[in-house]
Scaffold this active site. Structure first.
Site, PDB file in Angstrom:
ATOM      1  N   HIS A 123       0.837  -1.032  -0.025  1.00 31.12           N
ATOM      2  CA  HIS A 123      -0.016  -0.057  -0.147  1.00 31.12           C
ATOM      3  C   HIS A 123       0.796   1.234   0.113  1.00 31.12           C
ATOM      4  O   HIS A 123       1.855   1.196   0.603  1.00 31.12           O
ATOM      5  CB  HIS A 123      -1.113   0.138   1.254  1.00 31.12           C
ATOM      6  CG  HIS A 123      -0.182   0.127   2.543  1.00 31.12           C
ATOM      7  ND1 HIS A 123      -0.136   1.298   3.153  1.00 31.12           N
ATOM      8  CD2 HIS A 123       0.287  -0.682   3.475  1.00 31.12           C
ATOM      9  CE1 HIS A 123       0.607   1.073   4.158  1.00 31.12           C
ATOM     10  NE2 HIS A 123       0.850  -0.150   4.424  1.00 31.12           N
ATOM     11  N   ASP A 147      -0.385   4.453   0.638  1.00 27.30           N
ATOM     12  CA  ASP A 147      -1.046   5.596   1.732  1.00 27.30           C
ATOM     13  C   ASP A 147       0.215   5.277   3.201  1.00 27.30           C
ATOM     14  O   ASP A 147       0.431   4.239   3.155  1.00 27.30           O
ATOM     15  CB  ASP A 147      -2.373   5.213   1.944  1.00 27.30           C
ATOM     16  CG  ASP A 147      -2.708   4.151   2.720  1.00 27.30           C
ATOM     17  OD1 ASP A 147      -2.226   2.964   2.316  1.00 27.30           O
ATOM     18  OD2 ASP A 147      -3.338   3.928   3.764  1.00 27.30           O
ATOM     19  N   ASP A 191       6.712   1.424   6.046  1.00 25.42           N
ATOM     20  CA  ASP A 191       5.464   1.138   5.809  1.00 25.42           C
ATOM     21  C   ASP A 191       4.539   1.961   5.018  1.00 25.42           C
ATOM     22  O   ASP A 191       4.149   2.920   5.548  1.00 25.42           O
ATOM     23  CB  ASP A 191       4.816   0.980   7.572  1.00 25.42           C
ATOM     24  CG  ASP A 191       3.302   0.757   7.643  1.00 25.42           C
ATOM     25  OD1 ASP A 191       2.800  -0.062   6.693  1.00 25.42           O
ATOM     26  OD2 ASP A 191       2.572   1.089   8.617  1.00 25.42           O
ATOM     27  N   GLU A 247      -4.937   1.468   3.270  1.00 27.12           N
ATOM     28  CA  GLU A 247      -4.787   0.173   3.987  1.00 27.12           C
ATOM     29  C   GLU A 247      -4.646   0.884   5.404  1.00 27.12           C
ATOM     30  O   GLU A 247      -5.117   0.287   6.445  1.00 27.12           O
ATOM     31  CB  GLU A 247      -3.354  -0.330   3.761  1.00 27.12           C
ATOM     32  CG  GLU A 247      -3.091  -1.596   4.423  1.00 27.12           C
ATOM     33  CD  GLU A 247      -2.344  -1.446   5.786  1.00 27.12           C
ATOM     34  OE1 GLU A 247      -2.345  -2.698   6.333  1.00 27.12           O
ATOM     35  OE2 GLU A 247      -1.997  -0.315   5.877  1.00 27.12           O
ATOM     36  N   GLU A 248      -4.183   1.919   5.707  1.00 28.01           N
ATOM     37  CA  GLU A 248      -3.896   2.683   7.062  1.00 28.01           C
ATOM     38  C   GLU A 248      -5.319   3.041   7.606  1.00 28.01           C
ATOM     39  O   GLU A 248      -5.577   3.354   8.893  1.00 28.01           O
ATOM     40  CB  GLU A 248      -2.993   3.867   6.919  1.00 28.01           C
ATOM     41  CG  GLU A 248      -1.763   3.646   6.599  1.00 28.01           C
ATOM     42  CD  GLU A 248      -0.782   2.605   7.468  1.00 28.01           C
ATOM     43  OE1 GLU A 248      -1.322   2.251   8.653  1.00 28.01           O
ATOM     44  OE2 GLU A 248       0.436   2.205   7.077  1.00 28.01           O
ATOM     45  N   ASP A 250       1.965 -10.048   0.873  1.00 28.60           N
ATOM     46  CA  ASP A 250       1.925  -8.698   1.326  1.00 28.60           C
ATOM     47  C   ASP A 250       2.969  -8.231   2.511  1.00 28.60           C
ATOM     48  O   ASP A 250       3.803  -9.212   2.733  1.00 28.60           O
ATOM     49  CB  ASP A 250       0.569  -8.516   1.783  1.00 28.60           C
ATOM     50  CG  ASP A 250       0.110  -7.352   1.903  1.00 28.60           C
ATOM     51  OD1 ASP A 250       0.908  -6.150   1.642  1.00 28.60           O
ATOM     52  OD2 ASP A 250      -0.843  -6.854   2.738  1.00 28.60           O
ATOM     53  N   HIS A 289       4.588   3.612  12.300  1.00 28.19           N
ATOM     54  CA  HIS A 289       3.696   4.455  12.885  1.00 28.19           C
ATOM     55  C   HIS A 289       3.961   5.240  14.112  1.00 28.19           C
ATOM     56  O   HIS A 289       3.272   5.875  14.915  1.00 28.19           O
ATOM     57  CB  HIS A 289       2.480   3.534  13.305  1.00 28.19           C
ATOM     58  CG  HIS A 289       1.886   3.030  12.382  1.00 28.19           C
ATOM     59  ND1 HIS A 289       0.483   2.701  12.630  1.00 28.19           N
ATOM     60  CD2 HIS A 289       1.869   2.762  11.044  1.00 28.19           C
ATOM     61  CE1 HIS A 289      -0.092   2.100  11.367  1.00 28.19           C
ATOM     62  NE2 HIS A 289       0.885   2.007  10.529  1.00 28.19           N
TER      63      HIS A 289
END
Length: 443
Positions: A78, A80, A114, A148-149, A174, A418
Site C-alpha cells: 500500500h 498510503d 510502511d 490500508e491505514e 503482502d 507508525h
C-alpha cells in the site's frame, strides 16, 4: 548506478505525502494522483507492458501476463501512510533524507518501512525483469492499495474485481514479518518471520451515560470516574496466554537452533508450554502479544466545558484477536473484566482473525526457498502477525496468503513503525529489490 537510481526513486516517492485519513473528505487526494503520475514517469515499462487499472479512483492494479494463468501470483503493498509532522523527528518525515555511509546508510521518512519501501522495491524488480525480457511462467498481479491505514476499501474492491473474473491466486505476498535477529536472544541466526495469518482487529467502545450538572456540585461517583475504574479493571486483567499450532511450530523450529534449557523447552513445547508461556510473556511486549489477544485504550472522549459534568464519556479499545479466539470471546472477556453494568460495551468496528495459510505446498516452498536464497543462513519460520494488512481481504480468493517484508529490521527500526523517525537501511531496501527479482523469476 542502478542501485543509486533505485534509492533516488524511493526518495522521490516518500516525499509525496500520501496521508490517508479516516474521514476521506480530509484526505489530500491530489497527492495520491501525483504519486500515481510519478510512478508512470519512474517505471515506464511497467506502464507500457503491463495492463493497468485504477480501482476506487486511487488503488492500482497491474496484470503481467505470463505463459499461463492457471496459478497466478499477487505481489502487493500500500502506498498510503499515517500522518506525521516535523515535531519530534530528527529529520523531516517527508524529506527522505539520507544519513550515514556504506552498510550503515539510512533513508529517513514516513512510509520507508510502511509501506512504500515494499511497493517501490516490487516496481524496481518488475521494471528490471521487464528490461531483461522476462516473461513469467504464470500471471503476476501487482496490487497497491490507497487506504490500508484506514479502511482497506481499495484492497477489498480489488479482490471483488479479481473474484468476478475468476482469479484464484496460488500465492499472495503482502507486507508483514521481516528479517529479525533480536526476538530470541538464545538463537544466533537471523530469522525470517513469515505471517501465515493475522489477528483480528476490532474497535470496542466503553460508554458511561449520566445526568450532567455543574462541576461545583459533582456526584459521588461521576461518569468519568466510573469509566476510569472500568479501564483500570480491564488493564489489570489481560487475556489468557495460549499457544496456537503456528506458535508451537515456531517454538519447535527455534528450539532446533537454541541450546541449553531454553532449546530443550522449545523443542518439547507440546508438554513444556505450561512452563514456557509465562517466560515468553514476561520476556517482551512483542512476544507477549504473539501469545494472546491484546487490548489497548487508544482514545478517550467526553466533556464539553471545564465547569460542567459530562453527560457521556467513552473510551476506545483497540483489540487484536488471537487466531484461536473470536470477537464473541473477546467481548465476553472485556465484559467480565469490567464487571459494571453501567459501562456499556459496544463494537464500533468488528474484525475476526484470518484463516491460517499452509506451511507446506507449492506457495510456501517457493517463498521459503527464495528467502533462503536471498538471505543465506536465515531461519524461515511461520508466525501469526499482530497487525492488520490489506492481505486479509485476499483470503476470500486464495489459500496461500503470506505476509513478509523482505527487509532486515532491528528492534529500534521496528519501533519507528507508525511512530517518529521512521527509517530503514538502504542496504535492506536494495536486498529487498533482489528478493523480489528472484521471486518473480521463480513464479
Amino acid at each position: 548506478m542502478k542501485s543509486a537510481l533505485a534509492v533516488e526513486h524511493l526518495q522521490e516517492l516518500v516525499r509525496i505525502p500520501t496521508i490517508s485519513r479516516v474521514d476521506p473528505s480530509a484526505t489530500e487526494w491530489t497527492e495520491f494522483d501525483r504519486f500515481a503520475q510519478t510512478l508512470r514517469k519512474l517505471y515506464p515499462l511497467c506502464h507500457s507492458r503491463l495492463e493497468r487499472e485504477t480501482v476506487l479512483d486511487h488503488s492500482l492494479l497491474f496484470r503481467w501476463r505470463g505463459r499461463a494463468s492457471t496459478e497466478p501470483a499477487v505481489l502487493m503493498g500500500h502506498y498510503d501512510v499515517v500522518a506525521a509532522t516535523d515535531e519530534g523527528w530528527k529529520r523531516p518525515p517527508f524529506a527522505a533524507e539520507l544519513s550515514g555511509k556504506g552498510d550503515e546508510q539510512l533513508i529517513w521518512g514516513r512510509g520507508t518501512l510502511d509501506d512504500k519501501g515494499s511497493v517501490v522495491a516490487i516496481l524496481e524488480a518488475v521494471e528490471a525483469q521487464l528490461e531483461a525480457g522476462l516473461v513469467p511462467a504464470q500471471d503476476i498481479y501487482l496490487c497497491f492499495g490507497h487506504d490500508e491505514e484506514t479502511h482497506g476499501t481499495g484492497a477489498s474492491a480489488i479482490v471483488d474485481l479479481l473474484e468476478s473474473r475468476g482469479v484464484k491466486p496460488t500465492l499472495v505476498l503482502d507486507e508483514g514479518g521481516a528479517i529479525v535477529d533480536d526476538v530470541f536472544d538464545q538463537v544466533d541466526a537471523p530469522m525470517a518471520v513469515v505471517g501465515v495469518a493475522e489477528k483480528g482487529t476490532a474497535t470496542l467502545r466503553l460508554t458511561v451515560d449520566q445526568s450532567g450538572g455543574h462541576a461545583s456540585t459533582p456526584p459521588k461517583f461521576p461518569a468519568a470516574v466510573r469509566l476510569a475504574q472500568a479501564i483500570v479493571r480491564l488493564n489489570s486483567r489481560p487475556f489468557p496466554s495460549r499457544l496456537t499450532a503456528t506458535g508451537a511450530d515456531l517454538m519447535r523450529l527455534l528450539g532446533e537452533h537454541a541450546g541449553g534449557m531454553t532449546g530443550y523447552l522449545l523443542r518439547n513445547v507440546s508438554w513444556t508450554k505450561p512452563f514456557l508461556l509465562p517466560i515468553l510473556v514476561r520476556k517482551s511486549d512483542e512476544l507477549a502479544a504473539m501469545m494472546r489477544t491484546t487490548q489497548a485504550v487508544t482514545m478517550l472522549e467526553g466533556g464539553h466545558a471545564v465547569n460542567a459534568m459530562p453527560e457521556r464519556v467513552s473510551a476506545i479499545i483497540n483489540v487484536r484477536i488471537a487466531v484461536n479466539s473470536s470477537l464473541d470471546e473477546t467481548l465476553a472477556h472485556v465484559t467480565r473484566a469490567i464487571n459494571d453494568k453501567r459501562v456499556r460495551v459496544s463494537v464500533d468496528s468488528p474484525g475476526e482473525p484470518s484463516p491460517v495459510s499452509a506451511t507446506s505446498g507449492l506457495a510456501w516452498e517457493l517463498l521459503r526457498s527464495t528467502i533462503e536464497k536471498s538471505f543465506p543462513g536465515t531461519i524461515v519460520t511461520p508466525y501469526v502477525q499482530n497487525g492488520a494488512t490489506d492481505s486479509r481481504h485476499f483470503t476470500r480468493i486464495s489459500n496461500g496468503v503470506y505476509r513478509f517484508t523482505p527487509f532486515a529490521m532491528a528492534r529500534e527500526v521496528r519501533d519507528t513503525l507508525h511512530a517518529r523517525n521512521e527509517r530503514m537501511l538502504v542496504s535492506s531496501y536494495l536486498d529487498g529489490i533482489e528478493f523480489y527479482r528472484s521471486l518473480i523469476a521463480s513464479l
